[in-house]
Design a protein around this motif. Structure first.
Motif, PDB file in Angstrom:
ATOM      1  N   LYS A  52       3.161  -3.152   5.571  1.00  0.00           N
ATOM      2  CA  LYS A  52       3.321  -1.765   5.114  1.00  0.00           C
ATOM      3  C   LYS A  52       4.053  -1.731   3.775  1.00  0.00           C
ATOM      4  N   ALA A  53       5.061  -2.584   3.625  1.00  0.00           N
ATOM      5  CA  ALA A  53       5.813  -2.645   2.368  1.00  0.00           C
ATOM      6  C   ALA A  53       4.934  -3.156   1.235  1.00  0.00           C
ATOM      7  N   ARG A  54       4.098  -4.162   1.497  1.00  0.00           N
ATOM      8  CA  ARG A  54       3.181  -4.678   0.464  1.00  0.00           C
ATOM      9  C   ARG A  54       2.215  -3.590   0.008  1.00  0.00           C
ATOM     10  N   TYR A  55       1.666  -2.860   0.970  1.00  0.00           N
ATOM     11  CA  TYR A  55       0.704  -1.805   0.660  1.00  0.00           C
ATOM     12  C   TYR A  55       1.381  -0.677  -0.119  1.00  0.00           C
ATOM     13  N   SER A  56       2.561  -0.298   0.314  1.00  0.00           N
ATOM     14  CA  SER A  56       3.296   0.780  -0.359  1.00  0.00           C
ATOM     15  C   SER A  56       3.694   0.381  -1.775  1.00  0.00           C
ATOM     16  N   LYS A  57       4.026  -0.902  -1.974  1.00  0.00           N
ATOM     17  CA  LYS A  57       4.394  -1.375  -3.303  1.00  0.00           C
ATOM     18  C   LYS A  57       3.227  -1.230  -4.274  1.00  0.00           C
ATOM     19  N   CYS A  58       2.018  -1.561  -3.815  1.00  0.00           N
ATOM     20  CA  CYS A  58       0.830  -1.401  -4.667  1.00  0.00           C
ATOM     21  C   CYS A  58       0.642   0.062  -5.056  1.00  0.00           C
ATOM     22  N   LEU A  59       0.772   0.936  -4.087  1.00  0.00           N
ATOM     23  CA  LEU A  59       0.575   2.355  -4.364  1.00  0.00           C
ATOM     24  C   LEU A  59       1.680   2.923  -5.253  1.00  0.00           C
TER      25      LEU A  59
END
Length: 82
Positions: A52-59
């Motif tokens: 979730k943190a990886r995905y949120s970082k991209c966004l």
């Protein structure tokens, strides 16, 4: 002369923002696909928060870049029309 420069600059800003959007959405989609393909491993290793943190970082990166470009566009419009 402003009628010539303004569409060119706005076109540049929109082009750059769509390029960033495409790149980051591809990265975010890759992360989501990777997680869904190995969902058992992610759940088994309690990696939901990490993914979730990886995905949120991209966004978040996308949001920052797009906002900078739109602020730049607003500044350009203010300079041209004031």
């Amino acid at each position: 002369m402003n009628f010539v420069r303004e569409p060119l600059l706005n076109g540049y800003i929109l082009q750059k923002s769509s390029i960033y959007l495409n790149q980051v959405s591809t990265q975010a989609g890759g992360i989501a696909e990777e997680c869904l393909n190995s969902i058992r491993t992610v759940v088994g290793l309690c990696g939901e928060e990490h993914e979730k943190a990886r995905y949120s970082k991209c966004l978040a990166e996308l949001k920052d870049k797009i906002l900078k470009l739109f602020y730049l566009g607003g500044l350009v419009m203010a300079i041209l029309y004031v």
